[in-house]
Design an enzyme around this catalytic site. Structure first.
Site, PDB file in Angstrom:
ATOM      1  N   SER A  21     -35.572  48.811  67.508  1.00 26.22           N
ATOM      2  CA  SER A  21     -34.684  47.875  66.824  1.00 26.22           C
ATOM      3  C   SER A  21     -33.895  48.567  65.715  1.00 26.22           C
ATOM      4  O   SER A  21     -32.687  48.339  65.546  1.00 26.22           O
ATOM      5  CB  SER A  21     -35.499  46.722  66.232  1.00 26.22           C
ATOM      6  OG  SER A  21     -36.152  45.997  67.238  1.00 26.22           O
ATOM      7  N   ASP A 302     -42.465  39.773  71.179  1.00 23.49           N
ATOM      8  CA  ASP A 302     -42.788  41.058  71.801  1.00 23.49           C
ATOM      9  C   ASP A 302     -44.277  41.398  71.741  1.00 23.49           C
ATOM     10  O   ASP A 302     -44.754  42.276  72.470  1.00 23.49           O
ATOM     11  CB  ASP A 302     -41.986  42.185  71.148  1.00 23.49           C
ATOM     12  CG  ASP A 302     -40.517  42.158  71.536  1.00 23.49           C
ATOM     13  OD1 ASP A 302     -40.180  41.442  72.505  1.00 23.49           O
ATOM     14  OD2 ASP A 302     -39.710  42.823  70.871  1.00 23.49           O
TER      15      ASP A 302
END
Length: 418
Positions: A21, A302
């Site tokens: 990310s 996630d």
């Protein structure tokens, strides 16, 4: 590619890979910045390769050497239509759609796997209202037009990536903009990652509750070099393996004060009964009396495959709730998590927006599949620590999407008793 794992506990230490990310965001802002930036991110995953490739096609110069991405910003825009190959990376597609509008470049985005089936309409509708046009193909999105500053509105209930995409793109426009986020914000920690990195690049954004005022004519500027911090969502798989190990596992290269939402994995495993310890740069988890619990996945989708594997080996029932968005990932992760664990002998009930897992003292093991989903492959490795027989995982190469060295890191661990 198939991987066969011998059953039993593992122990040792592992270095967390760089946060995927964080790397996406650093790359994009550096490519649109004022000066050359070196991004230290170690091994480069398939998703990060996709973002780097697209930024090169848009005019940035990006050179990879020994885990460092040297980024020279875009100075000359391509004159012809640019093909951007996103692979299966939702971040690449969603982040770069408004960037193409900022640059005013005609582009064709190409999508692989399930990416073309994942939501995008709400973002493209907002971009259409502010100067861009789109043509949707079977696995392509063609776009042209120049994005305008103005007032934007997005629901927070679909994808935080839409919000992050606009937060990164709108400061580059000449005029000021506002972004109003309606409803309950899902995966809000990922927006915080974006805001944190934008601030480090000198970008000013004012926030009042769910409304952002984004000042125009800003250009990112990092120091000569930046280091992408370790990834809690990747580290979670080894921390979960640690929760099934008497000797435990330490994962280092983890910032205790990170804004990553998935750092809550430490608290989740603690709530499940594992013994946890954390210092400024590492976390250690080892087995204790594991018990079922309730896990709200709305902000941490996630983590679900990894914690579901631990839940399958806890005493009692675990309920994973508010996880409906997992159906829109690289696979339908509610379904594939359940199928993978069931194939190994777990008791899993699939709900519309969650899972109910009834723990067992051990799983039987056997043959399962990743369903071409990196997180399902890694979760199967977690479950193997509590199996009686070996575990064979089909399509195990899926880990390349986020964690290419996962299997070598896994094999580096010590082996305990079955």
């Amino acid at each position: 590619m198939k991987v066969t794992i011998q059953p039993g506990e593992r122990y040792g230490q592992v270095k967390a890979p760089a946060s995927k990310s964080v790397c996406h965001r650093l790359l994009i802002l550096a490519a649109l910045g004022k000066s050359k930036t070196d991004i230290y991110c170690g091994e480069i995953s398939a998703d990060i390769q996709a973002t780097a490739s697209c930024l090169r096609a848009l005019g940035a110069e990006i050179i990879e050497h020994n885990g460092v991405l040297s980024v020279a910003p875009v100075t000359k825009l391509p004159e012809n239509t640019v093909n951007l190959y996103c692979g299966e990376s939702g971040s690449t597609l969603r982040f770069l759609l408004p960037i193409a509008g900022v640059l005013g470049v005609k582009t064709v985005f190409h999508m692989d796997g399930r990416l073309s089936k994942r939501p995008i309409t709400e973002l493209t509708d907002q971009l259409k209202e502010n100067g861009m046009d789109f043509k949707m193909g079977y696995n392509t999105i063609s776009c042209h037009g120049r994005l305008r500053s103005g007032n934007y509105t997005l629901s927070g209930e679909v994808s935080s990536q839409y919000i992050s995409a606009l937060l990164m793109a709108l400061p580059l426009l000449k005029g000021d903009s506002s972004l109003n986020v309606t409803g309950c914000i899902q995966s809000e920690p990922y927006i915080n990652i974006s805001l944190d990195i934008l601030k480090s690049a000198g970008i000013g954004i004012s926030r009042q509750k769910n409304e952002y005022l984004i000042f125009g004519s800003q250009q990112p500027e990092f120091k000569h070099s930046v280091v992408a911090e370790g990834d809690y969502s990747a580290a979670a798989f080894f921390l979960c393996v640690g929760a099934l190990s008497e000797k435990g596992i330490t994962v280092y290269n983890l910032n205790k004060n990170s804004v990553q939402g998935d750092r809550i994995i430490i608290e989740i495993l603690k709530a499940m009964g594992a013994e946890t310890r954390q210092d400024s740069r590492s976390a250690t988890v080892r087995k204790a009396e594991l018990k079922g619990t309730v896990i709200d996945a709305s902000q941490i989708p996630d983590l679900v495959p990894a914690v579901a594997a631990v839940a399958a080996l806890c005493d009692g029932e675990t309920r994973i709730i508010n996880a409906g968005r997992l159906r829109l990932k690289e696979s339908d992760r509610l379904s594939t998590t359940g199928k993978m664990l069931s194939a190994l002998g777990a008791y899993v009930e699939e709900l519309d927006d969650g899972l109910v897992i009834r723990g067992r003292a051990s799983l039987t093991g056997g043959v399962t599949d990743s369903y071409n989903d990196h997180r399902i492959a890694m979760a199967a490795a977690v479950a193997a620590a509590g199996c009686e027989n070996e575990v064979t995982i089909g399509n195990a190469q899926a880990v390349k999407k986020s964690y290419p060295r996962f299997w070598s890191d896994f094999e580096s661990l010590g082996k305990g008793e079955t």
